[in-house]
Design a protein around this motif. Structure first.
Motif, mmCIF file in Angstrom:
data_model
loop_
_atom_site.group_PDB
_atom_site.id
_atom_site.type_symbol
_atom_site.label_atom_id
_atom_site.label_comp_id
_atom_site.label_asym_id
_atom_site.label_seq_id
_atom_site.Cartn_x
_atom_site.Cartn_y
_atom_site.Cartn_z
ATOM 1 N N VAL A 37 -13.906 46.233 -24.980
ATOM 2 C CA VAL A 37 -14.322 44.992 -24.323
ATOM 3 C C VAL A 37 -15.118 44.118 -25.289
ATOM 4 C CG1 VAL A 37 -15.574 44.012 -22.369
ATOM 5 C CG2 VAL A 37 -14.296 46.134 -22.073
ATOM 6 N N PHE A 38 -15.976 44.722 -26.098
ATOM 7 C CA PHE A 38 -16.680 43.959 -27.131
ATOM 8 C C PHE A 38 -15.687 43.301 -28.085
ATOM 9 C CE2 PHE A 38 -21.044 46.013 -26.764
ATOM 10 C CZ PHE A 38 -21.696 44.815 -26.561
ATOM 11 N N ALA A 39 -14.640 44.033 -28.433
ATOM 12 C CA ALA A 39 -13.641 43.500 -29.361
ATOM 13 C C ALA A 39 -12.938 42.281 -28.775
ATOM 14 C CB ALA A 39 -12.626 44.583 -29.727
ATOM 15 N N VAL A 40 -12.641 42.306 -27.479
ATOM 16 C CA VAL A 40 -12.000 41.156 -26.833
ATOM 17 C C VAL A 40 -12.890 39.929 -26.930
ATOM 18 C CG1 VAL A 40 -11.190 40.221 -24.637
ATOM 19 C CG2 VAL A 40 -10.621 42.572 -25.267
ATOM 20 N N PHE A 86 -14.362 34.639 -29.648
ATOM 21 C CA PHE A 86 -15.349 33.847 -30.382
ATOM 22 C C PHE A 86 -14.824 33.488 -31.768
ATOM 23 C CE2 PHE A 86 -18.411 34.028 -27.196
ATOM 24 C CZ PHE A 86 -19.606 33.443 -27.600
ATOM 25 N N ALA A 87 -14.190 34.468 -32.416
ATOM 26 C CA ALA A 87 -13.640 34.213 -33.744
ATOM 27 C C ALA A 87 -12.507 33.196 -33.677
ATOM 28 C CB ALA A 87 -13.141 35.520 -34.366
ATOM 29 N N LEU A 88 -11.667 33.287 -32.639
ATOM 30 C CA LEU A 88 -10.553 32.356 -32.477
ATOM 31 C C LEU A 88 -11.057 30.928 -32.285
ATOM 32 C CD1 LEU A 88 -7.558 31.652 -32.017
ATOM 33 C CD2 LEU A 88 -7.875 32.280 -29.607
ATOM 34 N N ALA A 89 -12.059 30.747 -31.414
ATOM 35 C CA ALA A 89 -12.597 29.416 -31.175
ATOM 36 C C ALA A 89 -13.239 28.847 -32.437
ATOM 37 C CB ALA A 89 -13.603 29.455 -30.030
ATOM 38 N N TYR A 96 -14.649 29.841 -26.067
ATOM 39 C CA TYR A 96 -15.988 30.403 -26.277
ATOM 40 C C TYR A 96 -16.535 30.980 -24.969
ATOM 41 C CZ TYR A 96 -17.024 28.725 -31.041
ATOM 42 O OH TYR A 96 -17.053 28.528 -32.405
ATOM 43 N N PHE A 97 -16.403 30.211 -23.890
ATOM 44 C CA PHE A 97 -16.927 30.677 -22.601
ATOM 45 C C PHE A 97 -16.208 31.943 -22.139
ATOM 46 C CE2 PHE A 97 -16.578 30.604 -17.892
ATOM 47 C CZ PHE A 97 -17.910 30.918 -17.608
ATOM 48 N N LEU A 98 -14.891 31.950 -22.268
ATOM 49 C CA LEU A 98 -14.128 33.137 -21.890
ATOM 50 C C LEU A 98 -14.539 34.339 -22.734
ATOM 51 C CD1 LEU A 98 -10.561 31.604 -21.389
ATOM 52 C CD2 LEU A 98 -12.211 32.275 -19.617
ATOM 53 N N GLY A 99 -14.853 34.095 -24.008
ATOM 54 C CA GLY A 99 -15.295 35.186 -24.873
ATOM 55 C C GLY A 99 -16.661 35.721 -24.494
ATOM 56 N N SER A 100 -17.508 34.871 -23.931
ATOM 57 C CA SER A 100 -18.851 35.324 -23.556
ATOM 58 C C SER A 100 -18.809 36.309 -22.390
ATOM 59 C CB SER A 100 -19.729 34.119 -23.192
ATOM 60 O OG SER A 100 -19.394 33.588 -21.919
ATOM 61 N N ASN A 118 -25.042 29.105 -22.202
ATOM 62 C CA ASN A 118 -24.825 28.226 -23.346
ATOM 63 C C ASN A 118 -23.374 27.750 -23.436
ATOM 64 O OD1 ASN A 118 -23.668 29.316 -26.369
ATOM 65 N ND2 ASN A 118 -24.707 27.341 -26.325
ATOM 66 N N THR A 119 -22.436 28.684 -23.333
ATOM 67 C CA THR A 119 -21.024 28.316 -23.483
ATOM 68 C C THR A 119 -20.498 27.566 -22.261
ATOM 69 O OG1 THR A 119 -20.415 30.541 -22.720
ATOM 70 C CG2 THR A 119 -20.503 30.180 -25.097
ATOM 71 N N PHE A 120 -21.028 27.894 -21.081
ATOM 72 C CA PHE A 120 -20.610 27.168 -19.888
ATOM 73 C C PHE A 120 -21.069 25.713 -19.956
ATOM 74 C CE2 PHE A 120 -21.403 25.584 -15.586
ATOM 75 C CZ PHE A 120 -20.147 25.758 -15.019
ATOM 76 N N ASN A 121 -22.319 25.509 -20.349
ATOM 77 C CA ASN A 121 -22.842 24.145 -20.451
ATOM 78 C C ASN A 121 -22.145 23.365 -21.564
ATOM 79 O OD1 ASN A 121 -24.640 24.487 -18.344
ATOM 80 N ND2 ASN A 121 -26.335 25.107 -19.668
ATOM 81 N N ALA A 122 -21.736 24.062 -22.622
ATOM 82 C CA ALA A 122 -21.042 23.381 -23.719
ATOM 83 C C ALA A 122 -19.706 22.817 -23.260
ATOM 84 C CB ALA A 122 -20.837 24.348 -24.885
ATOM 85 N N MET A 123 -19.087 23.437 -22.270
ATOM 86 C CA MET A 123 -17.817 22.915 -21.763
ATOM 87 C C MET A 123 -17.999 21.567 -21.087
ATOM 88 S SD MET A 123 -15.640 26.103 -20.192
ATOM 89 C CE MET A 123 -16.846 26.438 -18.893
#
Length: 259
Positions: free
Chosen positions: A44-47, A52-55, A79-83, A136-141
């Protein structure tokens, strides 16, 4: 590393696992063992780290990702999905620390040992940090408001989450090497701990550089900040994959290879 470290005791891993212990282990057992809690945490950490790396890569090299993924809106969604997997994995790790018994080196007393356990504190601070990354990632969207609103809703949770990650990474390092600095690359545990700690440091640098100024952010500073996010994600990805490898070797050593 002859006796189990506190981390190995917490995760119920075989002690002193080296790279040569990979010999004779089937490849499929390294990357598919959902019955093993350590494998699940690593997977799950890897996912989350891959997303995050893809974004980050999409921001740095837009031509390297599909066209539908090149917009800031799409990348911020990634990013949000990765969080979310980060938070789930951190929660699984915290629950594992909560239910594990005390390491023999840790003084026990009326069930309060966990508060003196470096591993438990590392897991707890990491979980808290992932929750801030969710914010953080939700607000960034949304991307709305002036510079001070962005700093308050996006940058501040990022900064505080990165501080908690840095504390978590340091505690995880001290759990394995309580005496002080040590780099023992022949042991898988050492590489995992150092890789995750490096990821925490990279996230911290990225967060510091991501502050929005009244005059805006220089393009070069934005690029460097995203680059460190990418490096941090790769550090966590390596640690997560090696956690799955470590789990497979431990299963083989303890006779639980069928998990």
């Amino acid at each position: 590393m002859t006796a189990p470290t506190a981390r190995q005791h917490r995760k119920q891993l075989a002690p002193s696992l080296r790279w040569q212990n990979l010999q004779g282990i089937h490849l499929h057992t390294l990357f598919w063992a959902p019955g093993d809690p350590n494998w699940r945490i690593g997977f799950v950490f890897a996912v989350g780290a891959k997303l995050f790396a893809l974004a980050s890569f999409g921001y740095l090299v837009p031509t390297g990702v599909p066209e539908w993924l090149r917009s800031p809106e799409a990348l911020n969604l990634v990013y949000f999905l990765g969080s979310i997997p980060f938070t789930l994995a951190a929660l699984l790790q915290l629950l594992q620390a909560e239910t594990s018994g005390a390491h023999p080196a840790v003084a026990t007393g009326q069930g309060s040992w966990r508060w003196r356990s470096t591993g438990w504190m590392s897991s707890a601070t990491q979980f808290a940090g992932t929750l801030l990354f969710n914010v953080n990632t939700f607000n960034a969207m949304r991307g709305e408001g002036g510079w001070w609103v962005i700093d308050l809703e996006v940058w501040l949770p990022d900064l505080l989450g990165s501080v908690l990650f840095l504390v978590s990474g340091y505690l995880a390092y001290k759990e394995v090497v309580p005496e002080g600095p040590a780099w023992e690359p022949q042991f898988i545990e050492s590489v995992i701990t150092h890789s995750n700690f490096a990821g925490c440091i990279a996230f911290m640098i990225s967060a510091v550089l991501a502050v929005t100024l009244p005059s805006g952010m220089p393009a070069g500073l934005v690029t460097v900040s995203i680059l460190f996010t990418l490096l941090g994600a790769l550090g966590f990805l390596l640690g997560a994959v090696l956690l799955m490898v470590e789990a497979a070797i431990s299963r083989a050593h303890t006779g639980l290879a069928g998990l």
